[in-house]
Design a protein around this motif. Structure first.
Motif, PDB file in Angstrom:
ATOM      1  N   SER A   1       0.744  -1.315   0.056  1.00 20.71           N
ATOM      2  CA  SER A   1      -0.050   0.078  -0.065  1.00 20.71           C
ATOM      3  C   SER A   1       0.864   1.243  -0.117  1.00 20.71           C
ATOM      4  O   SER A   1       0.425   2.277  -0.517  1.00 20.71           O
ATOM      5  N   ARG A   2       1.919   1.237   0.695  1.00 19.84           N
ATOM      6  CA  ARG A   2       2.919   2.245   0.526  1.00 19.84           C
ATOM      7  C   ARG A   2       3.497   2.529  -0.881  1.00 19.84           C
ATOM      8  O   ARG A   2       3.587   3.712  -1.164  1.00 19.84           O
ATOM      9  N   ASP A   3       3.824   1.525  -1.515  1.00 21.71           N
ATOM     10  CA  ASP A   3       4.446   1.601  -2.813  1.00 21.71           C
ATOM     11  C   ASP A   3       3.177   2.148  -3.868  1.00 21.71           C
ATOM     12  O   ASP A   3       3.699   2.849  -4.737  1.00 21.71           O
ATOM     13  N   ILE A   4       1.992   1.755  -3.496  1.00 26.85           N
ATOM     14  CA  ILE A   4       0.992   2.568  -4.385  1.00 26.85           C
ATOM     15  C   ILE A   4       0.674   3.704  -4.042  1.00 26.85           C
ATOM     16  O   ILE A   4       0.408   4.752  -5.176  1.00 26.85           O
TER      17      ILE A   4
ATOM     18  N   TYR B   1       2.777  10.247  -7.610  1.00 29.06           N
ATOM     19  CA  TYR B   1       3.504  10.984  -9.026  1.00 29.06           C
ATOM     20  C   TYR B   1       2.343  11.158 -10.081  1.00 29.06           C
ATOM     21  O   TYR B   1       2.231  12.109 -10.746  1.00 29.06           O
ATOM     22  N   VAL B   2       1.650  10.170 -10.098  1.00 29.27           N
ATOM     23  CA  VAL B   2       0.489  10.284 -11.107  1.00 29.27           C
ATOM     24  C   VAL B   2      -0.489  11.300 -11.144  1.00 29.27           C
ATOM     25  O   VAL B   2      -0.765  12.382 -11.801  1.00 29.27           O
ATOM     26  N   ASN B   3      -0.754  11.746  -9.708  1.00 26.46           N
ATOM     27  CA  ASN B   3      -1.559  12.977  -9.394  1.00 26.46           C
ATOM     28  C   ASN B   3      -0.975  14.407  -9.397  1.00 26.46           C
ATOM     29  O   ASN B   3      -1.927  15.166  -9.633  1.00 26.46           O
ATOM     30  N   HIS B   4       0.348  14.018  -9.069  1.00 27.75           N
ATOM     31  CA  HIS B   4       0.843  15.600  -8.707  1.00 27.75           C
ATOM     32  C   HIS B   4       1.884  15.930  -9.911  1.00 27.75           C
ATOM     33  O   HIS B   4       2.329  17.027  -9.956  1.00 27.75           O
ATOM     34  N   ALA B   5       2.531  15.066 -10.565  1.00 22.16           N
ATOM     35  CA  ALA B   5       3.702  15.193 -11.318  1.00 22.16           C
ATOM     36  C   ALA B   5       3.778  14.484 -12.390  1.00 22.16           C
ATOM     37  O   ALA B   5       5.061  14.269 -13.284  1.00 22.16           O
ATOM     38  N   LEU B   6       2.597  14.010 -13.052  1.00 22.97           N
ATOM     39  CA  LEU B   6       2.591  13.112 -14.268  1.00 22.97           C
ATOM     40  C   LEU B   6       3.227  14.071 -15.440  1.00 22.97           C
ATOM     41  O   LEU B   6       3.060  15.006 -15.823  1.00 22.97           O
TER      42      LEU B   6
ATOM     43  N   ALA C   1       9.339   0.131  -9.812  1.00 21.10           N
ATOM     44  CA  ALA C   1       9.137   0.287 -11.364  1.00 21.10           C
ATOM     45  C   ALA C   1       7.932  -0.322 -12.122  1.00 21.10           C
ATOM     46  O   ALA C   1       7.505   0.132 -12.841  1.00 21.10           O
ATOM     47  N   ASP C   2       7.584  -1.879 -11.121  1.00 26.13           N
ATOM     48  CA  ASP C   2       6.315  -2.277 -11.683  1.00 26.13           C
ATOM     49  C   ASP C   2       5.254  -1.396 -11.712  1.00 26.13           C
ATOM     50  O   ASP C   2       4.182  -1.557 -12.335  1.00 26.13           O
ATOM     51  N   GLU C   3       4.975  -0.782 -10.403  1.00 21.83           N
ATOM     52  CA  GLU C   3       3.955  -0.210  -9.980  1.00 21.83           C
ATOM     53  C   GLU C   3       3.796   1.053 -10.916  1.00 21.83           C
ATOM     54  O   GLU C   3       2.364   1.418 -11.440  1.00 21.83           O
ATOM     55  N   PHE C   4       4.644   1.938 -11.394  1.00 23.72           N
ATOM     56  CA  PHE C   4       4.601   2.764 -12.369  1.00 23.72           C
ATOM     57  C   PHE C   4       4.168   2.168 -13.876  1.00 23.72           C
ATOM     58  O   PHE C   4       3.312   2.934 -14.363  1.00 23.72           O
ATOM     59  N   ASN C   5       4.826   1.130 -14.198  1.00 25.89           N
ATOM     60  CA  ASN C   5       4.516   0.506 -15.360  1.00 25.89           C
ATOM     61  C   ASN C   5       3.077   0.198 -15.602  1.00 25.89           C
ATOM     62  O   ASN C   5       2.591   0.208 -16.663  1.00 25.89           O
ATOM     63  N   LYS C   6       2.612  -0.221 -14.318  1.00 27.17           N
ATOM     64  CA  LYS C   6       1.160  -0.703 -14.357  1.00 27.17           C
ATOM     65  C   LYS C   6       0.186   0.409 -14.754  1.00 27.17           C
ATOM     66  O   LYS C   6      -0.746   0.412 -15.074  1.00 27.17           O
ATOM     67  N   ARG C   7       0.569   1.641 -14.432  1.00 31.06           N
ATOM     68  CA  ARG C   7      -0.063   2.873 -14.582  1.00 31.06           C
ATOM     69  C   ARG C   7       0.180   3.427 -15.853  1.00 31.06           C
ATOM     70  O   ARG C   7      -0.140   4.427 -16.244  1.00 31.06           O
ATOM     71  N   GLY C   8       1.039   2.841 -16.793  1.00 31.71           N
ATOM     72  CA  GLY C   8       1.273   3.006 -18.020  1.00 31.71           C
ATOM     73  C   GLY C   8       2.332   4.146 -18.350  1.00 31.71           C
ATOM     74  O   GLY C   8       2.569   4.875 -19.372  1.00 31.71           O
TER      75      GLY C   8
ATOM     76  N   GLN D   1      10.412   7.847 -18.261  1.00 35.21           N
ATOM     77  CA  GLN D   1      10.154   8.975 -17.492  1.00 35.21           C
ATOM     78  C   GLN D   1      10.348   8.811 -15.916  1.00 35.21           C
ATOM     79  O   GLN D   1      10.666   9.818 -15.342  1.00 35.21           O
ATOM     80  N   VAL D   2      10.264   7.620 -15.254  1.00 35.36           N
ATOM     81  CA  VAL D   2      10.656   7.374 -13.837  1.00 35.36           C
ATOM     82  C   VAL D   2      11.754   6.347 -13.767  1.00 35.36           C
ATOM     83  O   VAL D   2      11.861   5.275 -14.476  1.00 35.36           O
ATOM     84  N   LEU D   3      12.662   6.941 -12.956  1.00 42.38           N
ATOM     85  CA  LEU D   3      13.758   5.985 -12.697  1.00 42.38           C
ATOM     86  C   LEU D   3      13.881   5.460 -11.343  1.00 42.38           C
ATOM     87  O   LEU D   3      13.887   6.271 -10.512  1.00 42.38           O
ATOM     88  N   CYS D   4      13.944   4.133 -11.157  1.00 45.01           N
ATOM     89  CA  CYS D   4      13.793   3.678  -9.701  1.00 45.01           C
ATOM     90  C   CYS D   4      15.316   3.163  -9.217  1.00 45.01           C
ATOM     91  O   CYS D   4      15.723   2.356  -9.946  1.00 45.01           O
ATOM     92  N   ALA D   5      15.856   3.772  -8.139  1.00 45.55           N
ATOM     93  CA  ALA D   5      17.167   3.166  -7.812  1.00 45.55           C
ATOM     94  C   ALA D   5      17.153   3.483  -6.177  1.00 45.55           C
ATOM     95  O   ALA D   5      16.641   4.005  -5.699  1.00 45.55           O
ATOM     96  N   CYS D   6      18.309   2.525  -5.696  1.00 43.94           N
ATOM     97  CA  CYS D   6      18.721   2.776  -4.459  1.00 43.94           C
ATOM     98  C   CYS D   6      19.822   3.679  -4.399  1.00 43.94           C
ATOM     99  O   CYS D   6      20.032   4.579  -4.895  1.00 43.94           O
TER     100      CYS D   6
END
Length: 599
Positions: free
Chosen positions: A202-205, A211-216, A234-241, A269-274
């Motif tokens: 739920s935190r990942d969502i 990002y989708v609501n405020h910085a798409l 990365a999977d969460e963002f890809n699920k949203r297109g 568009q979005v890079l996910c990294a540690c």
């Protein structure tokens, strides 16, 4: 043309004025133009840093030949040599100590590490320059001890205020995740605990939806807890297109560079990294940072902010989303408001900007107007939210920690802790961090504490007497202290100086000889019992940690700024006669006989 980035801090071991015809330019990647020396060296701790710097060398100093040093290919015959610190340290004996006239250390906040000290101490360059955007270190070690001079310093907030970097806006996103039980060590949270407690879909969502609501549509970097978390995000963002990818140190260099290039060109568009992107990566295109990895470390947080503060065409500001989880007060994660000391919050408001921009926004809000930027972010509140920006590090920065107080008093380890536990002394500040308790004392109490416990300060007049007291007492959990003392006495030159490399060999050979003679080397669980398995660097680390620290704490021996040399403090060395040295040697040998008789 991109503006030079002044948030880099330049440390040097010489005066800048002593280098004729030399010009140093600090920009997106550290880049240099010098006509003073025929051979120069640039050191970094990751290969991508070298590739970026070499590209800038070619652009700015086209007449200079350059090459990246690789052990398998031998020494380059070029004017400029670029090398990772690991490659140079592993093959340092292939180079003459005066081979380089000018050495540049990129990401110089790493220079206090032993590998860097080894390389910097080996070469006799005319000039050494260290460059870093984050001069603070996790362990608190000072870089001035290594580089001796600060050539230039400009804090991140000042650089933004001058318009050299883009302004920062911030949105705080509260979660209901409980981190009060997570372990931490005063430097940062335990990585394993973060992975466990924040494995929360739920935190990942929430992060992806933010990002989708405020910085798409804006180019964004999401800083994650670990590699698995980066993959999940990365999977969460890809699920949203949203085209997203994760990048990590586990990838091959070519794969990682392909992903970074795709991000740079807008294909991702979005890079996910540690931690892989925390430093050494230049990305002016980044407009949004999603701080999904809680950290206690100011160093880590500033490094992450640095990924997005560079200017680019059409980029008006950097938008930071801080995800605020529930923690105890002494373990609050770093965030933009705490970093910049902003005690009030309005979603999307400026936290760092030129003064006139902040004043203009304040006037708009006072008139009840909605700044266009805030409207575009779909954010609005009609009042400020107060924020607790308490940082325990600020509360105690001018105090002695218990171990520092012991050093100032010239007393043994853990003595102050025992005084506190017995109720004999009251700390001015006590902090519980996980299972550890830290006590702090105001520096102005030093004389009072000396009087209370009848402690005579070490002076030039009594230092010899105090040294003999220390040697005669010689509290020993290991054999290390008398061995170090024997080495110091045997190897010291006329000025009381000893090379660390020579002392390491002496220390190592003492235990190897016992091994060869079939004698007990050390206690079964002591590190030097495995002397045959240890490298010289490991042995040096053992020697410099506990035994040497005991001598240094009492101001008998110190590490010089040359960092490869130790020296008896001048008043002590000048007071020791040859007969005194013989007596000290006998005391050390007697301590060893007594110690080994117990084993």
């Amino acid at each position: 043309m991109q503006k030079p980035s002044p948030i880099n801090l330049g440390f040097s071991n010489s005066s800048l004025g002593s280098i004729p015809k030399s010009k140093i330019t600090i920009s997106g990647n550290s880049s240099f133009n010098s006509a003073s020396f025929s051979l120069n060296q640039e050191l970094a701790h990751r290969t991508p840093l070298l590739s970026q710097t070499q590209a800038r060398f070619t652009e700015i100093w086209a007449d200079a030949s350059s090459a990246i040093y690789r052990q398998s290919q031998g020494k380059p015959n070029t004017q400029v040599v670029l090398s990772t610190i690991q490659a140079m340290a592993a093959s340092i004996r292939n180079f003459d100590e005066r081979e380089f006239g000018y050495i540049i250390v990129d990401e110089a906040h790493h220079a206090a590490a032993e590998t860097y000290r080894k390389v910097i101490g080996y070469f006799k360059a005319k000039f050494i320059l260290g460059l870093t955007a984050t001069p603070e270190r996790h362990d608190g070690q000072s870089l001035i001890e290594i580089f001796q001079n600060t050539a230039h310093r400009l804090e991140l907030e000042d650089a933004i205020a001058r318009g050299l970097l883009v302004p920062i806006r911030c949105v705080r996103v509260r979660t209901n995740i409980d981190l009060t039980k997570i372990r931490f060590n005063g430097v940062d949270y335990r990585s394993s605990d973060l992975g466990q407690y924040l494995f929360v879909p739920s935190r990942d969502i929430l992060i992806a939806d933010t990002y989708v609501n405020h910085a798409l549509g804006k180019r964004a970097v999401c800083f994650c807890i670990d590699v698995r978390h980066a993959e999940r995000m990365a999977d969460e963002f890809n699920k949203r297109g949203i085209k997203a990818a994760h990048v990590s140190g586990r990838m091959g260099q070519n794969q990682r560079q392909d992903i970074l290039k795709a991000y740079q060109e807008g294909e991702i568009q979005v890079l996910c990294a540690c931690d892989i992107l925390n430093e050494g990566w230049d990305s002016p295109e980044t407009e949004v940072l999603l701080m999904a990895r809680p950290t206690l470390s100011k160093v880590v947080y500033v490094q992450q902010l640095g990924r997005g503060t560079r200017s680019a065409p059409g980029k008006k500001y950097l938008l930071v989303f801080d995800f605020i989880d529930n923690t105890i007060r002494y373990a609050q994660a770093m965030n933009a408001h705490r970093l910049f000391g902003k005690s009030s919050y309005r979603p999307g408001g400026l936290v760092a900007a030129p003064p006139e921009a902040i004043e203009q926004e304040e006037q708009q809000l006072a008139r009840g107007e909605k700044p266009v930027v805030m409207l575009s972010l779909n954010l609005w509140v009609d009042r400020y939210e107060p924020i607790d920006i308490f940082r325990w590090q600020d509360e105690v920065k001018d105090m002695y920690q218990a171990s520092e107080l012991e050093a100032a008093l010239g007393i043994g380890e853990s003595v102050v802790r025992r005084w506190v536990e017995a109720g004999r002394i009251t700390p001015d500040h006590t902090i519980e961090l996980g299972s550890r308790v830290y006590h702090y004392f105001k520096k102005e109490r030093l004389d009072e504490i000396r009087t209370t416990f009848n402690i005579t300060p070490i002076t030039n007049q009594n230092i010899k007497e105090r040294f003999f007291e220390f040697v005669r007492k010689m509290d020993m959990n290991t054999s290390y202290k008398p061995v170090v003392l024997l080495g110091l006495l045997k190897l010291a030159d006329a000025n009381g100086r000893v090379k660390i490399t020579e002392l390491t060999v002496f220390f190592r050979d003492f235990y190897l000889q016992r091994l060869e003679q079939g004698l007990v080397v050390e206690g079964d669980r002591k590190q030097m019992s495995r002397v045959a398995e240890l490298s010289d660097s490991e042995i040096e680390a053992i020697m410099m940690t506990k035994p040497f620290e005991k001598f240094e704490r009492r101001q008998f021996v110190r590490r010089l700024k040359e960092i490869t040399v130790l020296q008896f403090t001048k008043p002590l060395w000048q007071s020791l006669s040859e007969q005194d040295k013989v007596e000290l040697q006998k005391l050390a040998e007697a301590a060893l006989v007594k110690y080994y008789a117990r084993l």
